[in-house]
Design an enzyme around this catalytic site. Structure first.
Site, PDB file in Angstrom:
ATOM      1  N   SER A 257       0.848  -1.193   0.000  1.00 37.35           N
ATOM      2  CA  SER A 257       0.000   0.000   0.000  1.00 37.35           C
ATOM      3  C   SER A 257       0.881   1.241   0.000  1.00 37.35           C
ATOM      4  O   SER A 257       2.091   1.164   0.211  1.00 37.35           O
ATOM      5  CB  SER A 257      -0.895   0.017   1.237  1.00 37.35           C
ATOM      6  N   LYS A 258       0.216   2.373  -0.224  1.00 37.18           N
ATOM      7  CA  LYS A 258       0.915   3.648  -0.253  1.00 37.18           C
ATOM      8  C   LYS A 258       1.631   3.881   1.077  1.00 37.18           C
ATOM      9  O   LYS A 258       2.729   4.395   1.128  1.00 37.18           O
ATOM     10  CB  LYS A 258      -0.121   4.753  -0.464  1.00 37.18           C
ATOM     11  N   ARG A 259       0.964   3.453   2.131  1.00 40.19           N
ATOM     12  CA  ARG A 259       1.525   3.703   3.465  1.00 40.19           C
ATOM     13  C   ARG A 259       2.838   2.941   3.707  1.00 40.19           C
ATOM     14  O   ARG A 259       3.688   3.383   4.464  1.00 40.19           O
ATOM     15  CB  ARG A 259       0.494   3.387   4.548  1.00 40.19           C
ATOM     16  N   GLY A 261       5.208   2.572   1.674  1.00 43.23           N
ATOM     17  CA  GLY A 261       6.274   3.412   1.143  1.00 43.23           C
ATOM     18  C   GLY A 261       6.629   4.508   2.144  1.00 43.23           C
ATOM     19  O   GLY A 261       7.799   4.746   2.432  1.00 43.23           O
TER      20      GLY A 261
END
Ligand code: GLU
Length: 494
Positions: A257-259, A261
């Site tokens: 997920s984006k998180r 990163g």
């Protein structure tokens, strides 16, 4: 002729998962001398994000995957934005209504949420379908006059999923999957705002754009039975389907997920989006991005892991695509970038802004020498400044390292180097002359090298010392040694 499409929804920046889907479509097209299409699926006005479509096109261009057909490149099968194809969907929904494969539904949000709550209370998930559709307000339960009257207000159009044999679908990677129609709901095909849903527009467009193979993420696999039913309802031939494996978190547990990163400090977008920097700004080459993404779910069947886009176009094959999730590994991405950087000539590297900025005060001869010296130490272009810094200035000195060599009398070494350089010994011969002197003085090679390194570049790491002296030239080197002597003297007094 193989025709494939990348069909993102412009709901924000393209993340690496989306770019991987684009890449596999692109490679499939090139491998088969086919056509790579960009189709923008922008029918959900609530999720539309300004700038996203342009971003997607730019990200594809940066990677070298320019669409053959699309909103920016045109083509015979346009328009390539679904929001511009409204009249087409109306024409095709009419066909389904006439053939009783679809029906109008007038249920209010409140009625539907009551029905949902009721089903959930009984312990099952709510599904609007063959088993209960006659209990709702739709064109199957109302008279013709009522239908006409209701059509003046809000309504949706649903697919009529007939109970019957299993729906079998075929995925090129996973093989055949059969799903019971009992599990399928009467999906909404047209929304109350007159826009088609993803499922409807997707099937109509894939048919009209003559898509031969649909390549997309695994998250769309559960929608496939509905799509198959739509093809059947139109009596259209289905394209081939290929659902790409999920990209997993670095831990291997769960979807990336984006998180992840943000938490672990790696970019999840190819290019900068608002305050989030992308791989490009982080100093990745587009060829590395493409190479790394290709390995997320595909392998060449050999030990080879380093490919240019052109090589991938030749080597890509459906049989190399794996079923299981692909674990994201940022260190591997960096390693791949490091390898691609090594393949570039110094002249090519000097074209990058990172080099131009860092080396602006050096002559072209010095620039070429510095690039050659630091190249093997680079993992991203972001490392350039740090590696060049020692050529710009030796400060601040690494005091810890300096303190360690102080008892070994570095001043003796530095004064000797001053003498040798001033006597005109060329940089290439310096090492030999100094080492000879060190042996005579019973000094270890380590002391000589470390003293000189600290004096010249301020720290103990960096490229070959005598190459650094060659780049800096005698006068700069002598000045640095002089300054270091002053600093050491001050340090010893304090
Ligand atoms: N618009 C869908 C998405 O954003 C496309 C799925 C598909 O390729 O069918 O992922």
């Amino acid at each position: 002729m193989e025709r494939v499409r990348f069909a993102p929804s412009p709901t924000g920046p393209l993340h690496i998962g989306g770019l991987r889907t684009a890449l596999f479509n692109y490679l499939y097209a090139r491998k088969h001398n086919g056509v790579f299409i960009l189709r923008v699926e922008d029918t959900d006005q609530n999720r539309y994000v300004e700038g996203s479509e342009r971003y997607i096109q730019e990200a594809l261009e940066w990677c070298g995957m320019v669409p053959d057909e699309g909103p920016y490149n045109g083509g015979e099968f346009g328009p390539y934005r679904q929001s511009e194809r409204k009249s087409i969907y109306l024409e095709y929904i009419r066909v389904l209504l006439e053939n009783e494969k679809a029906y109008y539904a007038f249920d209010s949000t409140e009625e539907l949420s009551n029905a949902r709550a009721w089903a959930e209370q009984k312990g099952h998930a709510f599904r609007y379908g063959a088993h209960n559709r006659l209990q709702f307000v739709n064109s199957l339960t109302l008279s013709n006059e009522e239908i006409e009257e209701r059509k003046k207000g809000d309504y949706v159009i649903r697919l009529k999923v007939d109970p019957g044999p299993m729906v079998s679908v075929f995925d090129e990677i996973r093989g055949a999957v059969a799903v019971s129609t009992e599990e399928l709901d009467d999906k909404i095909l047209m929304k109350s705002d007159g826009m088609p849903t993803y499922h409807f527009a997707n099937v109509v467009d894939d048919h009209l754009m003559q898509i031969s193979c649909v390549i997309r993420g695994e998250e769309w696999l559960p929608s496939l039975p509905h799509h198959q039913l739509l093809y059947d309802a139109f009596q259209w031939q289905c394209p081939k389907f290929m659902h790409l494996p999920l990209i997993l978190k670095p831990s291997g547990k769960g979807k990336l997920s984006k998180r992840d990163g943000e938490k672990e400090g790696f970019p999840v977008f190819p290019l900068q989006w608002k305050e989030s920097i992308g791989y490009k700004e982080k100093g990745f080459l587009p060829e590395s991005m493409v190479n790394y993404l290709a390995l997320l779910g595909w392998n060449s069947g050999t030990e080879d892991e380093l490919f240019s886009l052109a090589e991938l176009e030749k080597r890509f094959s459906v049989s190399g695509v794996q079923k299981g999730g692909a674990r994201f590994d940022y260190e591997k991405a960096r390693w791949i970038n490091h390898q691609h950087l090594q393949k570039k000539s110094s002249e090519d590297l000097l074209q990058f802004g990172e080099f131009q900025m860092a080396l602006k005060d050096f002559t072209s001869a010095q620039q070429l020498m510095i690039v050659a010296l630091i190249k093997e130490r680079l993992y991203t272009l972001d490392d350039v400044y740090e590696e060049v810094r020692l050529f710009i200035s030796p400060y601040p000195f690494d005091d810890k390292a300096l303190e360690k060599i102080l008892p070994k009398n570095p001043l003796l070494v530095l004064e000797e180097v001053q003498k040798v350089i001033a006597s005109g010994v060329p940089a290439e011969a310096l090492k030999e002359v100094l080492l000879e002197w060190a042996t005579k003085q019973s000094l270890g090679v380590g002391v000589v090298m470390q003293s000189l390194r600290i004096a010249l570049v301020g720290k103990l790491s960096g490229p070959d010392l005598f190459a650094i002296i060659t780049v800096l030239g005698n006068s700069v080197s002598l000045r640095r040694i002089e300054n270091a002597i002053t600093y050491i003297n001050l340090k010893q007094k304090s």
